[in-house]
Enzyme design. Structure first.
Site, PDB file in Angstrom:
ATOM      1  N   LYS A  11      52.580  38.676  75.595  1.00 45.65           N
ATOM      2  CA  LYS A  11      51.811  39.710  75.283  1.00 45.65           C
ATOM      3  C   LYS A  11      51.863  40.203  73.772  1.00 45.65           C
ATOM      4  O   LYS A  11      52.794  41.031  73.315  1.00 45.65           O
ATOM      5  CB  LYS A  11      51.835  40.889  76.055  1.00 45.65           C
ATOM      6  CG  LYS A  11      50.746  41.829  76.012  1.00 45.65           C
ATOM      7  CD  LYS A  11      51.383  43.235  76.040  1.00 45.65           C
ATOM      8  CE  LYS A  11      50.180  44.222  75.506  1.00 45.65           C
ATOM      9  NZ  LYS A  11      49.787  44.044  74.073  1.00 45.65           N
ATOM     10  N   GLU A  26      63.936  46.109  70.692  1.00 50.67           N
ATOM     11  CA  GLU A  26      64.263  45.966  68.899  1.00 50.67           C
ATOM     12  C   GLU A  26      63.147  47.140  68.614  1.00 50.67           C
ATOM     13  O   GLU A  26      62.005  47.034  68.497  1.00 50.67           O
ATOM     14  CB  GLU A  26      63.926  44.832  68.683  1.00 50.67           C
ATOM     15  CG  GLU A  26      64.417  43.529  68.921  1.00 50.67           C
ATOM     16  CD  GLU A  26      65.864  43.537  68.432  1.00 50.67           C
ATOM     17  OE1 GLU A  26      66.245  44.186  67.655  1.00 50.67           O
ATOM     18  OE2 GLU A  26      66.766  42.979  69.186  1.00 50.67           O
ATOM     19  N   CYS A  53      59.893  46.531  60.119  1.00 45.77           N
ATOM     20  CA  CYS A  53      60.950  47.664  60.949  1.00 45.77           C
ATOM     21  C   CYS A  53      61.968  47.960  60.342  1.00 45.77           C
ATOM     22  O   CYS A  53      62.652  49.100  60.416  1.00 45.77           O
ATOM     23  CB  CYS A  53      61.369  46.885  62.173  1.00 45.77           C
ATOM     24  SG  CYS A  53      61.985  45.260  61.872  1.00 45.77           S
ATOM     25  N   GLU A  79      60.152  57.847  61.952  1.00 46.48           N
ATOM     26  CA  GLU A  79      59.588  56.724  61.241  1.00 46.48           C
ATOM     27  C   GLU A  79      58.097  56.773  61.086  1.00 46.48           C
ATOM     28  O   GLU A  79      57.296  57.207  61.985  1.00 46.48           O
ATOM     29  CB  GLU A  79      59.592  55.440  62.266  1.00 46.48           C
ATOM     30  CG  GLU A  79      59.387  54.250  61.582  1.00 46.48           C
ATOM     31  CD  GLU A  79      59.539  53.038  62.735  1.00 46.48           C
ATOM     32  OE1 GLU A  79      58.996  53.274  63.800  1.00 46.48           O
ATOM     33  OE2 GLU A  79      60.075  52.096  62.292  1.00 46.48           O
TER      34      GLU A  79
HETATM   35  P1  NAD Z   1      53.953  49.581  70.032  1.00 53.72           P
HETATM   36  O1  NAD Z   1      55.141  50.172  70.725  1.00 53.72           O
HETATM   37  O2  NAD Z   1      52.819  50.769  70.112  1.00 53.72           O
HETATM   38  O3  NAD Z   1      53.342  48.318  70.655  1.00 53.72           O
HETATM   39  C1  NAD Z   1      54.157  47.100  70.462  1.00 53.72           C
HETATM   40  C2  NAD Z   1      53.666  46.356  71.867  1.00 53.72           C
HETATM   41  O4  NAD Z   1      53.707  47.034  72.926  1.00 53.72           O
HETATM   42  C3  NAD Z   1      52.173  46.041  71.606  1.00 53.72           C
HETATM   43  O5  NAD Z   1      52.164  44.771  72.082  1.00 53.72           O
HETATM   44  C4  NAD Z   1      51.650  46.860  72.642  1.00 53.72           C
HETATM   45  O6  NAD Z   1      50.404  46.871  73.278  1.00 53.72           O
HETATM   46  C5  NAD Z   1      52.582  47.040  73.775  1.00 53.72           C
HETATM   47  N1  NAD Z   1      52.614  48.469  74.481  1.00 53.72           N
HETATM   48  C6  NAD Z   1      52.188  49.599  74.118  1.00 53.72           C
HETATM   49  N2  NAD Z   1      52.186  50.410  75.102  1.00 53.72           N
HETATM   50  C7  NAD Z   1      53.002  49.934  76.240  1.00 53.72           C
HETATM   51  C8  NAD Z   1      53.355  50.290  77.383  1.00 53.72           C
HETATM   52  N3  NAD Z   1      53.032  51.474  77.862  1.00 53.72           N
HETATM   53  N4  NAD Z   1      53.933  49.319  77.986  1.00 53.72           N
HETATM   54  C9  NAD Z   1      54.005  48.121  77.738  1.00 53.72           C
HETATM   55  N5  NAD Z   1      53.650  47.714  76.612  1.00 53.72           N
HETATM   56  C10 NAD Z   1      53.271  48.493  75.792  1.00 53.72           C
HETATM   57  O7  NAD Z   1      54.533  49.444  68.542  1.00 53.72           O
HETATM   58  P2  NAD Z   1      53.651  48.944  67.320  1.00 53.72           P
HETATM   59  O8  NAD Z   1      52.852  50.027  66.850  1.00 53.72           O
HETATM   60  O9  NAD Z   1      53.008  47.628  67.738  1.00 53.72           O
HETATM   61  O10 NAD Z   1      54.810  48.311  66.332  1.00 53.72           O
HETATM   62  C11 NAD Z   1      55.455  49.165  65.495  1.00 53.72           C
HETATM   63  C12 NAD Z   1      56.771  49.480  65.829  1.00 53.72           C
HETATM   64  O11 NAD Z   1      57.610  48.381  66.005  1.00 53.72           O
HETATM   65  C13 NAD Z   1      57.525  50.300  64.819  1.00 53.72           C
HETATM   66  O12 NAD Z   1      58.368  51.313  65.406  1.00 53.72           O
HETATM   67  C14 NAD Z   1      58.482  49.304  64.166  1.00 53.72           C
HETATM   68  O13 NAD Z   1      59.696  49.836  63.616  1.00 53.72           O
HETATM   69  C15 NAD Z   1      58.781  48.504  65.427  1.00 53.72           C
HETATM   70  N6  NAD Z   1      59.350  47.264  64.892  1.00 53.72           N
HETATM   71  C16 NAD Z   1      60.716  46.872  65.268  1.00 53.72           C
HETATM   72  C17 NAD Z   1      61.110  45.753  64.684  1.00 53.72           C
HETATM   73  C18 NAD Z   1      62.662  45.505  64.992  1.00 53.72           C
HETATM   74  O14 NAD Z   1      63.007  44.190  65.000  1.00 53.72           O
HETATM   75  N7  NAD Z   1      63.550  46.372  65.389  1.00 53.72           N
HETATM   76  C19 NAD Z   1      60.424  44.734  64.134  1.00 53.72           C
HETATM   77  C20 NAD Z   1      59.064  44.985  63.965  1.00 53.72           C
HETATM   78  C21 NAD Z   1      58.636  46.357  64.332  1.00 53.72           C
END
Ligand code: NAD
Length: 494
Positions: free
Chosen positions: A188, A264, A299, A398
């Site tokens: 997804k 992550e 990230c 963040e």
């Molecule tokens: P997000 O958590 O909003 O979304 C990530 C994914 O989760 C998306 O596909 C989203 O549709 C899904 N999602 C959202 N709500 C959900 C729920 N209730 N149940 C299941 N899935 C759900 O994050 P984002 O805004 O897309 O990404 C940014 C974040 O990702 C930042 O915090 C960033 O630091 C982190 N990130 C971490 C790494 C790492 O390797 N540690 C790498 C890249 C990004």
């Protein structure tokens, strides 16, 4: 890569997307769609299905069946390797097309995206293809009358939930080891960056991946992601995204089948520059690029600059000078240093963080505003806020935007204390000419990765994972294979 190739690719219209399940294309069971707006100019780029719970159930059942009949897991390692190597080659062949599509969807500057997205995804798939036939089981030390064998098996059905900042790179970090070990997958992508992953999944099938092994369901996290979290047919959930969503996934697991959940998450990574940095200008450049590339939507972005008192003004001036000279604009122009913020909502959130930082005593050095509004796109000036105290919101939360908070320190102990004073623990950077101090900092900083006299760029040979509230698993390297592997003991009386 040249500008005219990019320009002709961007003119191609992007068709309405569908889920890709069992080798076929499906609309949402709800028949609803979501609009995909390009962050470049705010115009409608395409639509994706607004996935429903029934779509997840369909994909998970298909993946379960594909795993059950061993159409992929049962192939010889050499055969799986051949398919994955071909997939990697196809990603490379279509790299520019994939990069342009991805940039139209998520706004990353193409100069970065071409390497970080298809380039990195192809390298990752190749890395795990080459590794998969070097994974052996073990024979336990036993008495003569017993044989103890430890088998390494695929776990079953993997649910992979991906964010929008680097969909292909992060997608490949999950898909490479998952498929290499013989698992089936329900994937997804983020609702604001799905298109390039759909194309990557199509290419996997062109490479010979059997139908039903890799399925992609599009739509919103609250519906599709939640249904994956609660699915009884998904054995392992691998996730990259925010800590808020990560917490929910742990709850879904507890409410369903206790699936393993690997997270992550985000970071508040300190970039620490000592007065004895080997090269102040190199540090300044790394600090600026470490927070401003991809509009800070990285990230491991070094979002906190901790600088030793003696060089504070010189370094902050150098960083803000670089920030002001960066060319912000159309991410599909090769000469743009920084592209667009992924969505209007994210941009508003970034600006709100800046307002909060200033209200808490921070001083705006540069940036702090939306720019290029007349393009219709979502662009933000690289922002530096000085005099940020260790417990200010900007030091603790963040942003995931191009906002650098600056604090100063007076000693190594002070630097270490500030570096560790957040709930996160993803990455850090240290600049010093003192080798012993570099080692002490690597030992003392509680993060998954510490860079010394450089920032970023770690390749597939090393793991990436966080400690504290930055996560609980590792992507990349051979260690990532463990997430997708089950150990089984055979204890045989001879
Ligand atoms: P997000 O958590 O909003 O979304 C990530 C994914 O989760 C998306 O596909 C989203 O549709 C899904 N999602 C959202 N709500 C959900 C729920 N209730 N149940 C299941 N899935 C759900 O994050 P984002 O805004 O897309 O990404 C940014 C974040 O990702 C930042 O915090 C960033 O630091 C982190 N990130 C971490 C790494 C790492 O390797 N540690 C790498 C890249 C990004």
């Amino acid at each position: 890569m040249n500008q005219s190739d990019i320009d002709s690719l961007r003119l191609k219209s992007v068709s309405a997307q569908n889920h890709f399940i069992d080798g076929g294309s499906y609309p949402s069971a709800s028949d609803e769609t979501l609009e995909v707006l390009s962050p470049i100019d705010g115009t409608l780029l395409s639509t994706i299905p607004k996935g429903a719970k029934a779509d997840v159930e369909h994909a998970a059942k298909v993946a379960r069946n594909a795993f059950g009949d061993r159409r992929w897991a049962g192939k010889s390692p050499a055969e799986r390797k051949k398919v994955l190597l071909k997939w990697s080659a196809l990603i490379e062949k279509h790299a520019l097309e994939l990069a342009v599509l991805g940039v139209q969807d998520n706004g990353t500057e193409i100069s970065m995206a071409i390497k970080a997205e298809p380039g990195s995804a192809a390298a990752t798939i190749r890395y795990y293809a080459e590794a998969l036939d070097k994974v052996y089981g073990e024979i336990a030390p036993t008495a003569d009358d017993v044989l103890g064998m430890i088998h390494k098996e695929p776990v079953g059905v993997i649910g992979a939930i991906i964010p929008w900042n680097f969909p292909m790179m992060i997608g490949a970090w999950k898909l490479g080891p998952a498929l290499a070990m013989g698992n089936s997958v329900v994937l997804k992508p983020s609702e604001t960056a799905s298109l390039s992953l759909v194309r990557m999944v199509e290419l996997a099938h062109e490479a010979g991946l059997p139908e039903g092994v890799l399925n992609i369901v599009l739509g919103e996290g609250a519906i599709v992601g939640e249904a994956m979290g609660l699915s009884m047919d998904i054995d392992v959930l691998v996730f990259t995204g925010s800590a808020t969503t990560g917490r929910r996934l742990l709850q879904y697991s507890a409410q369903s089948n206790l699936k393993r959940v690997y997270l992550e998450l985000g970071g508040k990574s300190p970039h620490i520059v000592f007065a004895d940095t080997p090269d102040l200008m190199a540090s300044a450049k790394a600090v600026a690029f470490g927070i401003f590339r991809n509009s800070g939507q990285v990230c491991v972005a070094g979002s906190r600059l901790l600088v030793e008192d003696a060089i504070h003004d010189e370094l902050v001036n150098a960083v803000s000078d670089i920030a002001q000279k960066m060319k912000i604009g159309d991410p599909l122009q090769l000469d743009s240093d920084v592209g667009a913020v992924n969505s209007e909502r994210q941009l508003e959130q970034n600006l709100h963080f800046v307002d909060t930082a200033l209200s808490e005593g921070g001083e705006l050095v540069t940036g702090g505003k939306r720019i290029l509004t007349d393009t219709g796109g979502y662009y933000m000036a690289p922002t530096v806020v000085a005099k940020v105290t260790p417990f200010a919101t900007l030091s603790q939360q963040e942003v995931f935007g191009p906002v650098l908070g600056v604090s100063s320190f007076s000693s190594e102990a002070d630097a270490l204390e500030q570096a560790n004073a957040t709930v996160y623990g993803l990455a850090a950077g240290v600049w010093t000419s003192n080798l012993a101090r570099a080692h002490r900092m690597v030992q003392g900083i509680r993060t998954g990765v510490v860079h010394v006299n450089t920032y970023g760029g770690a390749d597939n040979t090393v793991p990436l994972g966080g400690v504290g509230q930055s996560g609980n698993g590792h992507d990349k390297s051979l260690h990532a294979l463990n997430k997708y592997t089950e150990l089984k003991t055979a204890w045989i009386k001879l």
